[in-house]
Design a protein around this motif. Structure first.
Motif, PDB file in Angstrom:
ATOM      1  N   LYS A   1      -0.498   5.588   3.732  1.00  0.00           N
ATOM      2  CA  LYS A   1      -0.083   5.159   2.389  1.00  0.00           C
ATOM      3  C   LYS A   1      -0.924   3.967   1.944  1.00  0.00           C
ATOM      4  CE  LYS A   1       3.913   7.570   2.290  1.00  0.00           C
ATOM      5  NZ  LYS A   1       3.874   8.860   1.729  1.00  0.00           N
ATOM      6  N   PRO A   2      -1.092   3.799   0.643  1.00  0.00           N
ATOM      7  CA  PRO A   2      -1.794   2.602   0.156  1.00  0.00           C
ATOM      8  C   PRO A   2      -1.031   1.332   0.550  1.00  0.00           C
ATOM      9  CG  PRO A   2      -1.480   4.215  -1.611  1.00  0.00           C
ATOM     10  CD  PRO A   2      -0.698   4.702  -0.432  1.00  0.00           C
ATOM     11  N   TRP A   3      -1.759   0.229   0.698  1.00  0.00           N
ATOM     12  CA  TRP A   3      -1.142  -1.019   1.158  1.00  0.00           C
ATOM     13  C   TRP A   3      -0.030  -1.487   0.237  1.00  0.00           C
ATOM     14  CZ3 TRP A   3      -0.682  -5.380  -1.620  1.00  0.00           C
ATOM     15  CH2 TRP A   3      -1.511  -5.533  -2.731  1.00  0.00           C
ATOM     16  N   PHE A   4      -0.161  -1.247  -1.086  1.00  0.00           N
ATOM     17  CA  PHE A   4       0.856  -1.750  -2.009  1.00  0.00           C
ATOM     18  C   PHE A   4       2.176  -1.005  -1.862  1.00  0.00           C
ATOM     19  CE2 PHE A   4      -1.871   1.159  -4.375  1.00  0.00           C
ATOM     20  CZ  PHE A   4      -0.957   2.077  -4.893  1.00  0.00           C
ATOM     21  N   VAL A   5       2.148   0.242  -1.398  1.00  0.00           N
ATOM     22  CA  VAL A   5       3.393   0.968  -1.114  1.00  0.00           C
ATOM     23  C   VAL A   5       4.081   0.308   0.075  1.00  0.00           C
ATOM     24  CG1 VAL A   5       4.361   3.178  -0.356  1.00  0.00           C
ATOM     25  CG2 VAL A   5       2.558   3.138  -2.091  1.00  0.00           C
TER      26      VAL A   5
ATOM     27  N   SER B   1       8.153  -3.174   2.280  1.00  0.00           N
ATOM     28  CA  SER B   1       8.386  -4.342   3.130  1.00  0.00           C
ATOM     29  C   SER B   1       9.180  -5.412   2.392  1.00  0.00           C
ATOM     30  CB  SER B   1       7.061  -4.920   3.618  1.00  0.00           C
ATOM     31  OG  SER B   1       6.448  -4.027   4.515  1.00  0.00           O
ATOM     32  N   TRP B   2       8.891  -5.625   1.122  1.00  0.00           N
ATOM     33  CA  TRP B   2       9.655  -6.591   0.331  1.00  0.00           C
ATOM     34  C   TRP B   2      11.123  -6.176   0.232  1.00  0.00           C
ATOM     35  CZ3 TRP B   2       5.651  -6.915  -4.175  1.00  0.00           C
ATOM     36  CH2 TRP B   2       4.623  -7.772  -3.796  1.00  0.00           C
TER      37      TRP B   2
ATOM     38  N   TRP C   1       7.530  -6.745   8.464  1.00  0.00           N
ATOM     39  CA  TRP C   1       6.158  -7.173   8.724  1.00  0.00           C
ATOM     40  C   TRP C   1       5.317  -6.133   9.442  1.00  0.00           C
ATOM     41  CZ3 TRP C   1       6.299 -12.887  10.782  1.00  0.00           C
ATOM     42  CH2 TRP C   1       6.656 -13.742   9.741  1.00  0.00           C
ATOM     43  N   TYR C   2       5.925  -5.361  10.354  1.00  0.00           N
ATOM     44  CA  TYR C   2       5.109  -4.561  11.263  1.00  0.00           C
ATOM     45  C   TYR C   2       5.363  -3.058  11.272  1.00  0.00           C
ATOM     46  CZ  TYR C   2       4.163  -9.203  13.080  1.00  0.00           C
ATOM     47  OH  TYR C   2       3.818 -10.527  13.191  1.00  0.00           O
ATOM     48  N   ALA C   3       6.508  -2.582  10.842  1.00  0.00           N
ATOM     49  CA  ALA C   3       6.816  -1.152  10.964  1.00  0.00           C
ATOM     50  C   ALA C   3       5.838  -0.286  10.168  1.00  0.00           C
ATOM     51  CB  ALA C   3       8.254  -0.866  10.533  1.00  0.00           C
ATOM     52  N   HIS C   4       5.338  -0.804   9.059  1.00  0.00           N
ATOM     53  CA  HIS C   4       4.389  -0.025   8.255  1.00  0.00           C
ATOM     54  C   HIS C   4       3.092   0.269   9.005  1.00  0.00           C
ATOM     55  CE1 HIS C   4       1.753  -3.459   7.363  1.00  0.00           C
ATOM     56  NE2 HIS C   4       2.893  -4.164   7.385  1.00  0.00           N
TER      57      HIS C   4
END
Length: 114
Positions: A33-37, A42-43, A23-26
């Motif tokens: 990076k783009p959100w989808f990466v 994360s998934w 949830w949070y490390a990104h």
């Protein structure tokens, strides 16, 4: 000692470490990076959370009712999140974390009282 509860708490603790990072490390490591990466990564991390969380809840439900299982998860979430914020995200500790923990202790009391 009820081993089902011990196993559930250990599995939920490990699963929560994975979920906190998912949830949070990104927010620290992938801002450029783009959100989808970040979402795909994360998934991938969250998969391991589910591998631990689903059996934890199944095991825990043999000894606890659903509200008890949920409040244990919430306490574990706070217990994992505070060190994550301090050590990994390098944010300062706040007295509010202690007050939140005390509120959680009250929630535990009310959920577990007879």
């Amino acid at each position: 000692m009820n081993w089902a509860i011990v196993k559930a708490v250990l599995l939920l603790s490990a699963s929560n470490v994975f979920m906190t990072f998912a949830w949070y490390a990104h927010l620290k490591d992938m801002k450029a990076k783009p959100w989808f990466v970040a979402a795909v990564l994360s998934w991938g991390i969250a998969f391991f959370e589910y591998v631990l969380q689903v059996p934890a809840n199944r095991i825990g439900s043999t000894a606890l009712n659903l509200p008890q299982l949920k409040i244990i998860q919430e306490v574990i979430t706070l217990t994992v999140f505070v060190p994550f914020v301090f050590f990994y995200m390098k944010q300062p500790l706040k007295w509010d974390y202690l007050w939140a923990a005390l509120c959680m202790c009250g929630a535990v009391y009310f959920i577990f009282r007879k």
